[in-house]
Design a protein around this motif. Structure first.
Motif, PDB file in Angstrom:
ATOM      1  N   VAL A  90      99.342 128.045  88.872  1.00 47.75           N
ATOM      2  CA  VAL A  90      99.369 127.923  90.324  1.00 47.75           C
ATOM      3  C   VAL A  90      98.755 129.150  90.992  1.00 47.75           C
ATOM      4  O   VAL A  90      98.010 129.037  91.971  1.00 47.75           O
ATOM      5  N   PRO A  93     105.031 123.340  95.683  1.00 47.24           N
ATOM      6  CA  PRO A  93     104.020 122.445  95.121  1.00 47.24           C
ATOM      7  C   PRO A  93     104.713 121.211  94.530  1.00 47.24           C
ATOM      8  O   PRO A  93     105.929 121.200  94.320  1.00 47.24           O
ATOM      9  N   VAL A 105     102.343 120.247  89.146  1.00 45.21           N
ATOM     10  CA  VAL A 105     101.003 120.825  89.088  1.00 45.21           C
ATOM     11  C   VAL A 105     100.506 120.815  87.644  1.00 45.21           C
ATOM     12  O   VAL A 105     101.233 121.190  86.717  1.00 45.21           O
ATOM     13  N   GLU A 148      99.280 117.310  90.870  1.00 43.57           N
ATOM     14  CA  GLU A 148      98.314 118.059  91.676  1.00 43.57           C
ATOM     15  C   GLU A 148      97.566 119.053  90.798  1.00 43.57           C
ATOM     16  O   GLU A 148      98.107 119.565  89.815  1.00 43.57           O
ATOM     17  N   PRO A 183      95.985 122.842  90.356  1.00 47.91           N
ATOM     18  CA  PRO A 183      96.342 124.142  90.943  1.00 47.91           C
ATOM     19  C   PRO A 183      95.541 124.458  92.200  1.00 47.91           C
ATOM     20  O   PRO A 183      96.068 125.048  93.152  1.00 47.91           O
TER      21      PRO A 183
END
Length: 269
Positions: free
Chosen positions: A18, A205, A208, A226, A228
């Motif tokens: 991340v 978040p 990820v 998702e 990063p």
């Protein structure tokens, strides 16, 4: 010209995952991004995962920003203070601080079978200490070092990377307590910083696709995951928002930021 041209950011724990994605998201908008991490050379990782702080800095520059690597172990307060001093001395300002570095994940790579740590009473106390020292304390110390510059500028954004684990009871005692602590720390910081024009938020978040998650992909449903850099675009959008102070003290989620600021995932599933 990017929306963050001329702005300076510091992203902690950015060798991979991340943190790296956030650094790249800021770089897409032209920011100068200082990145910290413990991993300085390939093959010498504290974890068995790819990525170095220098590689992240190089990628930051490649996508349109200016990347600067700082080797830093945020468990050491003096190294943390020195990293912030380097940014301020070199750049003369600090517009965005992203507290991403975290601890307590050692059981993923220290050889401990996950079923042997199925309850908090089976875990070494070091798991708690790591989450609070390399996580909560590191966020606090970095913020203490960075805030005087932001207060003097009467502007700045602090983003603490947190998670929904702060609001749940099934994510582990040490992890949940530490994430809840960092969220409340943000709320308290926001209260004290609002009159100085400095914003502080917690960022959640989604799932990820970090190197660690992909390494264990068989255990995850990545359908709605998702990249990063998607998280990074959310931070960049916050940093570019002249009215971001209205969000201070709040929890923001990357998916909600995508709808609010109309950006997409550069690497969708």
């Amino acid at each position: 010209m990017g929306l963050l041209e001329g702005k300076v950011a510091l992203v902690t724990g950015a060798s991979r995952g991340v943190g790296k994605g956030i650094a790249l998201g800021l770089a897409e908008q032209g920011a100068t991004v200082y990145v910290t991490g413990r991993t300085e050379s390939a093959g010498a990782h504290p974890t068995p995962l790819p990525g170095t702080v220098q590689e992240t800095a190089e990628e930051v520059t490649a996508v349109g920003g200016r990347g600067v690597a700082i080797a830093c172990d945020h468990r050491d307060d003096e190294q943390t203070r020195q990293a912030v001093r380097q940014v301020v001395t070199d750049a003369g300002r600090l517009d965005v601080l992203v507290n991403n570095v975290w601890g307590g994940y050692e059981y993923f790579w220290d050889g401990t079978p996950f079923w042997e740590e199925a309850g908090f009473w089976t875990q070494p106390i070091e798991r708690w200490d790591s989450a609070f020292q390399a996580g909560v304390r590191a966020h606090y110390v970095t913020s203490v070092a960075a805030v005087p510059t932001m207060v003097a500028q009467r502007s700045g954004l602090i983003v603490n990377v947190s998670s929904e684990g702060a609001e749940k009871t099934d994510t582990g005692v040490a992890y949940g307590a530490a994430k809840a602590a960092t969220d409340h720390m943000v709320a308290c910081m926001a209260h004290e910083l609002r009159d100085h024009g400095v914003t502080a938020v917690s960022l959640y978040p989604g799932l990820v696709r970090t190197e660690s998650v992909l390494r264990a992909a068989e255990y995850f449903d990545l359908t709605d995951s998702e990249s990063p850099q998607f998280v990074g675009r959310g931070v960049a959008a916050l940093a570019a928002d002249p009215e971001v102070i209205h969000l201070t003290g709040q929890v923001v989620r990357s998916a909600q930021l995508a709808r609010r600021y109309n950006f997409s995932d550069p690497n969708p599933r």
